[in-house]
Enzyme design. Structure first.
Site, short mmCIF file in Angstrom:
data_model
loop_
_atom_site.label_atom_id
_atom_site.label_comp_id
_atom_site.label_asym_id
_atom_site.label_seq_id
_atom_site.Cartn_x
_atom_site.Cartn_y
_atom_site.Cartn_z
N ASP A 14 6.81 13.30 -3.01
CA ASP A 14 6.90 13.49 -4.26
C ASP A 14 7.73 14.26 -5.03
OD1 ASP A 14 3.67 12.58 -3.70
OD2 ASP A 14 2.73 14.53 -4.16
N HIS B 234 4.36 6.27 -3.46
CA HIS B 234 3.13 7.62 -3.21
C HIS B 234 2.06 6.05 -1.85
CE1 HIS B 234 5.06 10.11 -6.43
NE2 HIS B 234 4.89 9.24 -6.51
N TRP C 138 12.71 -10.83 9.18
CA TRP C 138 13.14 -9.89 8.01
C TRP C 138 11.57 -10.06 6.99
CZ3 TRP C 138 17.93 -10.41 4.60
CH2 TRP C 138 17.68 -11.82 4.25
N HIS D 136 0.48 19.65 -8.18
CA HIS D 136 1.85 18.74 -8.68
C HIS D 136 2.19 19.56 -9.94
CE1 HIS D 136 -0.45 15.70 -6.27
NE2 HIS D 136 0.79 14.77 -6.81
N HIS E 205 7.23 13.43 -10.66
CA HIS E 205 6.56 12.29 -10.72
C HIS E 205 5.47 13.55 -11.95
CE1 HIS E 205 2.76 10.70 -9.06
NE2 HIS E 205 2.33 12.20 -7.82
C1 23J Z 1 -1.08 10.36 -9.76
C2 23J Z 1 -2.25 10.99 -9.96
C3 23J Z 1 -2.61 11.84 -9.67
C4 23J Z 1 -2.73 12.25 -7.93
C5 23J Z 1 -1.12 11.49 -7.25
C6 23J Z 1 -0.58 10.73 -7.58
C7 23J Z 1 -1.23 11.92 -6.07
O1 23J Z 1 -1.71 12.89 -5.58
C8 23J Z 1 0.22 11.71 -5.92
O2 23J Z 1 0.57 11.06 -4.65
O3 23J Z 1 1.38 11.79 -6.15
S1 23J Z 1 -3.67 13.72 -7.09
MN MN Z 2 2.59 11.34 -4.38
#
Ligand code: 23J
Ligand code: MN
Length: 262
Positions: free
Chosen positions: A76, A70, A62, A209, A80
C-alpha cells in the site's frame, strides 16, 4: 564501511543468512478484499495465455495478466488513501528506494487471534513487546503475526459476517503510536488488508490506512511465514512495481534472517 557487501555475499554463500519468502502465490482464487456493494470492487487476479510453444509462439510461453493493484501479497503506497494524496514521494514510482529495505519488528499475536477473531492490537501490547525486545527503531517495519495466512479457505481468510469481516488488526491508538511516535517505515499484516475487519467503524475509519498513509508510511497485506521470523533482526526487502502514479502493487516480499549462530 568498506567491504560490507563483500561480507554480505560471503554470508549468503555460506548459508549464514536464511531467505524467508513472505509472499502468497498469486492465482485466480486469490482472495480479494470485499467492500460494501455501494463501493466499486477490485478485480481478481486473472491470467490468459498468449502462447505456449505453439502456433501462437513456437518457442515461447507467456501470459497476459489482470488484477487490482491491491491483490494478494501487496504494497500500500501512501497515495492509496486520501490522507496521503498530496505526498510527492507517496506513489509506487516516486517512493524513495532507500525505503525498500528495512528491518522488521514482529509482534506475535497468534495466540490472541486464535482466541478472538476480532483481536485488536493496542498500545498496551506494543509497549509490552518493547519491554521484552526493545523500543521499535525509527524506519522499521512492524509486522503483526496472527497466523491468519494459515487460513487456506478463502471464506475463512476473509471471514465475512453479518456485521462485516471478523479479522484482527490494530486499533487507532496503536497505529498512531507506530506512525507518529515510533516513525516506522510501515505496517504489515497477514490478513487481506492492513486494517482490522471492523475498522470501518473506528475513529478515524481505517486507521492503518488513514493514519499510516497520512504520515507517509507504507502497508503490506496478505503476508505469510511471519512465524519463521525472529521478533527483531530480520531485514525486509519489499519493492513495489514502478507503476506510474500507482497506489500499490502486488510484490515479492522477502526477509533476510541471520543464521550465523546456528
Ligand atoms: C480500499 C478500501 C478499503 C480498504 C482497502 C482498499 C484495503 O484494505 C487495501 O487493500 O488497501 S480496507
Ligand atoms: Mn491494499
Amino acid at each position: 564501511m568498506s567491504g560490507v557487501l563483500k561480507k554480505l555475499a560471503k554470508a549468503l554463500s555460506k548459508n549464514e543468512i536464511e531467505i524467508v519468502d513472505l509472499t502468497q502465490t498469486l492465482h485466480p482464487g486469490t482472495p480479494v478484499i470485499q467492500l460494501p456493494p455501494n463501493f466499486a470492487p477490485s478485480a481478481p487476479f486473472s491470467m490468459s495465455e498468449i502462447s505456449r510453444y505453439d502456433d501462437r509462439g513456437p518457442a515461447w510461453y507467456w501470459n497476459n495478466l489482470a488484477m487490482g493493484e491491491h491483490t494478494g501479497t501487496h504494497f500500500d503506497a501512501p497515495i492509496h488513501w486520501i490522507s496521503g494524496k498530496d505526498l510527492k514521494d507517496g506513489a509506487t514510482d516516486t517512493v524513495r528506494p532507500q525505503r525498500f529495505m528495512a528491518p522488521a519488528c514482529v509482534i506475535d499475536c497468534s495466540k490472541d487471534a486464535a482466541k478472538d477473531e476480532k483481536f485488536l492490537l493496542t498500545p498496551k501490547h506494543i509497549l509490552a513487546w518493547e519491554k521484552e525486545h526493545g523500543t521499535i527503531p525509527k524506519g522499521a517495519w512492524v509486522l503483526m503475526r496472527t497466523d491468519w495466512s494459515k487460513r487456506t479457505d478463502p471464506a475463512k481468510f476473509l471471514n465475512m459476517k453479518e456485521d462485516g469481516p471478523h479479522v484482527p488488526g490494530p486499533n487507532a491508538d496503536a497505529v498512531r503510536l507506530l506512525a507518529e511516535e515510533r516513525d516506522v517505515n510501515g505496517w504489515g499484516v497477514e490478513a487481506v488488508g492492513t486494517d482490522a475487519g471492523q475498522a470501518f467503524a473506528f475513529e478515524p475509519p481505517f486507521p492503518a490506512h488513514a493514519l499510516m498513509h497520512g504520515s507517509n508510511k507504507f502497508g503490506l497485506a496478505s503476508l505469510c511465514n511471519l512465524d519463521r521470523l525472529p521478533p527483531t533482526g530480520a531485514m525486509i526487502i519489499a519493492a513495489p512495481l514502478k507503476i506510474q502514479n500507482g497506489s500499490g502493487s502486488p510484490l515479492r516480499v522477502i526477509a533476510l534472517v541471520d543464521r550465523s549462530d546456528d
